[in-house]
Structure formats: C-alpha cells, structure tokens
Design a protein around this motif. Sequence first.
Motif, mmCIF file in Angstrom:
data_model
loop_
_atom_site.group_PDB
_atom_site.id
_atom_site.type_symbol
_atom_site.label_atom_id
_atom_site.label_comp_id
_atom_site.label_asym_id
_atom_site.label_seq_id
_atom_site.Cartn_x
_atom_site.Cartn_y
_atom_site.Cartn_z
ATOM 1 N N PRO A 1 -73.899 40.534 44.779
ATOM 2 C CA PRO A 1 -74.712 41.568 44.127
ATOM 3 C C PRO A 1 -75.589 42.362 45.102
ATOM 4 C CG PRO A 1 -74.811 39.526 42.878
ATOM 5 C CD PRO A 1 -74.027 39.220 44.131
ATOM 6 N N SER A 2 -76.078 41.707 46.150
ATOM 7 C CA SER A 2 -76.943 42.420 47.100
ATOM 8 C C SER A 2 -76.183 43.551 47.779
ATOM 9 C CB SER A 2 -77.490 41.441 48.145
ATOM 10 O OG SER A 2 -76.417 40.810 48.818
ATOM 11 N N VAL A 3 -74.909 43.322 48.054
ATOM 12 C CA VAL A 3 -74.083 44.355 48.695
ATOM 13 C C VAL A 3 -73.818 45.502 47.711
ATOM 14 C CG1 VAL A 3 -71.789 44.844 49.668
ATOM 15 C CG2 VAL A 3 -73.036 42.762 50.324
ATOM 16 N N VAL A 4 -73.535 45.137 46.458
ATOM 17 C CA VAL A 4 -73.284 46.161 45.433
ATOM 18 C C VAL A 4 -74.556 46.993 45.225
ATOM 19 C CG1 VAL A 4 -72.510 46.593 43.076
ATOM 20 C CG2 VAL A 4 -71.587 44.643 44.356
ATOM 21 N N ALA A 5 -75.703 46.323 45.229
ATOM 22 C CA ALA A 5 -76.984 47.036 45.072
ATOM 23 C C ALA A 5 -77.179 48.007 46.233
ATOM 24 C CB ALA A 5 -78.135 46.038 44.997
ATOM 25 N N ARG A 6 -76.906 47.549 47.448
ATOM 26 C CA ARG A 6 -77.085 48.437 48.607
ATOM 27 C C ARG A 6 -76.108 49.600 48.586
ATOM 28 N NH1 ARG A 6 -78.534 43.870 51.510
ATOM 29 N NH2 ARG A 6 -76.419 43.507 52.242
ATOM 30 N N ALA A 7 -74.961 49.396 47.948
ATOM 31 C CA ALA A 7 -73.991 50.492 47.831
ATOM 32 C C ALA A 7 -74.465 51.533 46.816
ATOM 33 C CB ALA A 7 -72.626 49.940 47.441
ATOM 34 N N GLY A 8 -75.533 51.204 46.042
ATOM 35 C CA GLY A 8 -76.108 52.222 45.168
ATOM 36 C C GLY A 8 -76.114 51.911 43.689
ATOM 37 N N VAL A 9 -75.969 50.628 43.330
ATOM 38 C CA VAL A 9 -75.901 50.274 41.907
ATOM 39 C C VAL A 9 -77.126 49.457 41.497
ATOM 40 C CG1 VAL A 9 -74.495 49.246 40.092
ATOM 41 C CG2 VAL A 9 -73.394 50.182 42.139
ATOM 42 N N GLY A 10 -77.742 49.850 40.389
ATOM 43 C CA GLY A 10 -78.844 49.084 39.814
ATOM 44 C C GLY A 10 -78.448 48.605 38.440
ATOM 45 N N ILE A 11 -78.932 47.428 38.034
ATOM 46 C CA ILE A 11 -78.569 46.903 36.714
ATOM 47 C C ILE A 11 -79.811 46.534 35.925
ATOM 48 C CG2 ILE A 11 -78.263 44.515 37.546
ATOM 49 C CD1 ILE A 11 -75.867 44.344 35.500
ATOM 50 N N VAL A 12 -79.814 46.931 34.645
ATOM 51 C CA VAL A 12 -80.818 46.472 33.687
ATOM 52 C C VAL A 12 -80.080 45.534 32.752
ATOM 53 C CG1 VAL A 12 -82.453 47.153 31.891
ATOM 54 C CG2 VAL A 12 -82.071 48.652 33.862
ATOM 55 N N PRO A 13 -80.238 44.226 32.971
ATOM 56 C CA PRO A 13 -79.399 43.270 32.260
ATOM 57 C C PRO A 13 -79.731 43.185 30.779
ATOM 58 C CG PRO A 13 -81.006 42.125 33.629
ATOM 59 C CD PRO A 13 -81.193 43.589 33.888
ATOM 60 N N GLN A 14 -78.767 42.693 30.014
ATOM 61 C CA GLN A 14 -79.007 42.457 28.594
ATOM 62 C C GLN A 14 -80.144 41.446 28.464
ATOM 63 O OE1 GLN A 14 -75.471 41.310 26.452
ATOM 64 N NE2 GLN A 14 -76.373 41.896 24.505
ATOM 65 N N GLY A 15 -81.058 41.696 27.527
ATOM 66 C CA GLY A 15 -82.184 40.782 27.363
ATOM 67 C C GLY A 15 -83.351 41.090 28.284
ATOM 68 N N ARG A 16 -83.260 42.249 28.989
ATOM 69 C CA ARG A 16 -84.348 42.761 29.841
ATOM 70 C C ARG A 16 -85.201 41.658 30.466
ATOM 71 N NH1 ARG A 16 -84.979 44.819 24.754
ATOM 72 N NH2 ARG A 16 -86.302 43.570 23.402
ATOM 73 N N ARG A 17 -84.682 41.053 31.507
ATOM 74 C CA ARG A 17 -85.426 39.972 32.143
ATOM 75 C C ARG A 17 -86.557 40.514 33.013
ATOM 76 N NH1 ARG A 17 -79.736 38.066 33.966
ATOM 77 N NH2 ARG A 17 -78.840 38.283 31.897
ATOM 78 N N VAL A 18 -87.765 40.281 32.610
ATOM 79 C CA VAL A 18 -88.908 40.582 33.474
ATOM 80 C C VAL A 18 -89.644 39.265 33.717
ATOM 81 C CG1 VAL A 18 -89.123 42.907 32.501
ATOM 82 C CG2 VAL A 18 -90.553 41.075 31.599
ATOM 83 N N PHE A 19 -90.469 39.237 34.756
ATOM 84 C CA PHE A 19 -91.179 38.001 35.077
ATOM 85 C C PHE A 19 -92.441 37.910 34.226
ATOM 86 C CE2 PHE A 19 -88.653 38.799 38.911
ATOM 87 C CZ PHE A 19 -87.981 37.592 38.966
ATOM 88 N N ALA A 20 -92.418 36.979 33.247
ATOM 89 C CA ALA A 20 -93.497 36.868 32.269
ATOM 90 C C ALA A 20 -94.853 36.561 32.907
ATOM 91 C CB ALA A 20 -93.138 35.817 31.215
ATOM 92 N N PRO A 21 -94.923 35.674 33.948
ATOM 93 C CA PRO A 21 -96.246 35.343 34.482
ATOM 94 C C PRO A 21 -96.776 36.350 35.499
ATOM 95 C CG PRO A 21 -94.573 33.853 35.383
ATOM 96 C CD PRO A 21 -93.859 34.867 34.554
ATOM 97 N N LEU A 22 -96.024 37.423 35.773
ATOM 98 C CA LEU A 22 -96.495 38.446 36.714
ATOM 99 C C LEU A 22 -96.948 39.684 35.946
ATOM 100 C CD1 LEU A 22 -93.790 38.371 39.545
ATOM 101 C CD2 LEU A 22 -95.885 37.009 39.327
#
Length: 236
Positions: free
Chosen positions: A75-96
Amino acid sequence: MNARPLLEVEGLVAGYDGSRVLHGVSMTVAPGEAVALLGRNGVGKTTFMETVMGLVRASAGHVRIDGVDVTRRPPSVVARAGVGIVPQGRRVFAPLTVEENLQISVRKSSGEWTVERVYDLMPRLRERRGNLGSQLSGGEQQMLAIGRALLGSPRLMLLDEPSDGLAPAVVDQVGEVLRNLAGTGMAVLIVEQDLHLAFDVASRVNVMAKGQIVHASTVGEFRQDEKLARSLLGVG
Ligand SMILES: Nc1ncnc2c1ncn2[C@@H]1O[C@H](COP(=O)(O)OP(=O)(O)O)[C@@H](O)[C@H]1O
Ligand SMILES: [Mg+2]
C-alpha cells in the motif's frame, strides 16, 4: 478520451483464503474524472478497492497508476504512486484530536495538501480541531477520514461508501466536499449505496455483480434506465 488513464485495472482477480471474490475486473478512471462503483452488498466492491490499494493481494491481472504497474505492490508504494483511500467505516483514531489525526497523516515529501488546506475545504474540522476522534459525529469522522487521505496529496481518491450511516443532510455536506474535490481536478472512484450521492459526484457508472462488472455507462444513461437499476441494484 485519449489521455492515458490515471487508474487502469485489467482482469483483476483476487479473494481470500480459498474463496475467489473478483473474477477479472477491468476499469479505468481518467485524470480528473469521477467514477462510481455500484452493486449490492457482498459483490466485491470493498475487495476491489483494497486490491487496487495493495491491501488484498491480486492473484492475476494488473493495476496501473498513470502507466506504472503497481500490481501486488505494498500500500505504501500505491500511495506514493498517487492513490489515497477512505476506507469503509471511516477509520479515524478515536483517542487523538482532529488536529493530531491530521498531523500524523502529513507526508513530509509533498506539500500540495496541508492541514490548513484541509481546514479550508472542510471548515467544520477547523472548528473541531481540539476534539477527540471519539467526540465527533459520523459526518465529522467522515470528513476527517477524507482529510487524512488528502494529506497524502493523491491524484486519485478511493472512497468506500462515504455516506454509510450518515443522515441525509450530512450526506449532502459530504457530497459537496467531494464535488469540490472533483472540481480541483482530482480523480475520484466512489463506491456507494446512496445513488443520489453517487450521481451527484460521478459522471460514469460501473456496476459490479458477483465480482464482475456487469454494466458500464454514463450516469445520464444509467439514470434513464430505471428497469436496469432495479434489476442490478434492487432500487430505482
Ligand atoms: N477479510 C475477508 N476474509 C474473507 N472473506 C471476506 C473478507 N472480506 C470480505 N470477504 C467476502 O468477500 C465477499 C465480498 O465482500 P466485499 O468486498 O466486502 O463486498 P461489498 O463491499 O461489495 O459489500 C463477501 O462474500 C465477503 O463475505
Ligand atoms: Mg463494502
């Protein structure tokens, strides 16, 4: 469309231990284009997004980003190639806090998207910058997940059911954010159950059934054919 596609998926096959989910999926998204991927529950939409992103391993086929083959790359390589993902269930860090959630997503090497620019796109996040992830409404969490993906400065955003669990008025707000993004020239591939949102954002539609694309057309053509929508999606 003569321009080279930004996303080019060809004959993608993937699945999980012992069960094949995608049976040869092909799809393109041009630079700056917004495309919707529709289909009933369980047909393989999330698996498709995760295979494109490198989170699920393809067993055959190809994924190219702007002509670069990223099939089976991490995934890190795919991200660097220009792809971002907003996953199903919108994972955010609850304690931050909102601000911390955004700061940990900042990519040092690319400055196209900054935390300030994310706040300009979604002023509600600026108002909530000191709140914890766990204190946000569903819509705010979705916007934070979008903001986190943007900080990788992607050229293509993959959004997996961004309307999931949101009230209609909030879905409209998310839709406005996505339309604004598409207006900046970012390419978007959006998986949706909410046809109103999908049609609002996208100009082309792909429908998946049992791990295959069974229909592809413009949004305009798809909207005119209620029978087709009903038979493919059970709605319309
Ligand atoms: N992590 C997993 N392990 C095993 N099977 C999975 C996993 N994720 C999804 N599946 C199965 O793959 C099929 C497609 O699921 P999914 O891609 O989530 O569909 P959709 O997003 O269209 O609802 C379903 O049968 C589902 O049960
Ligand atoms: Mg899904």
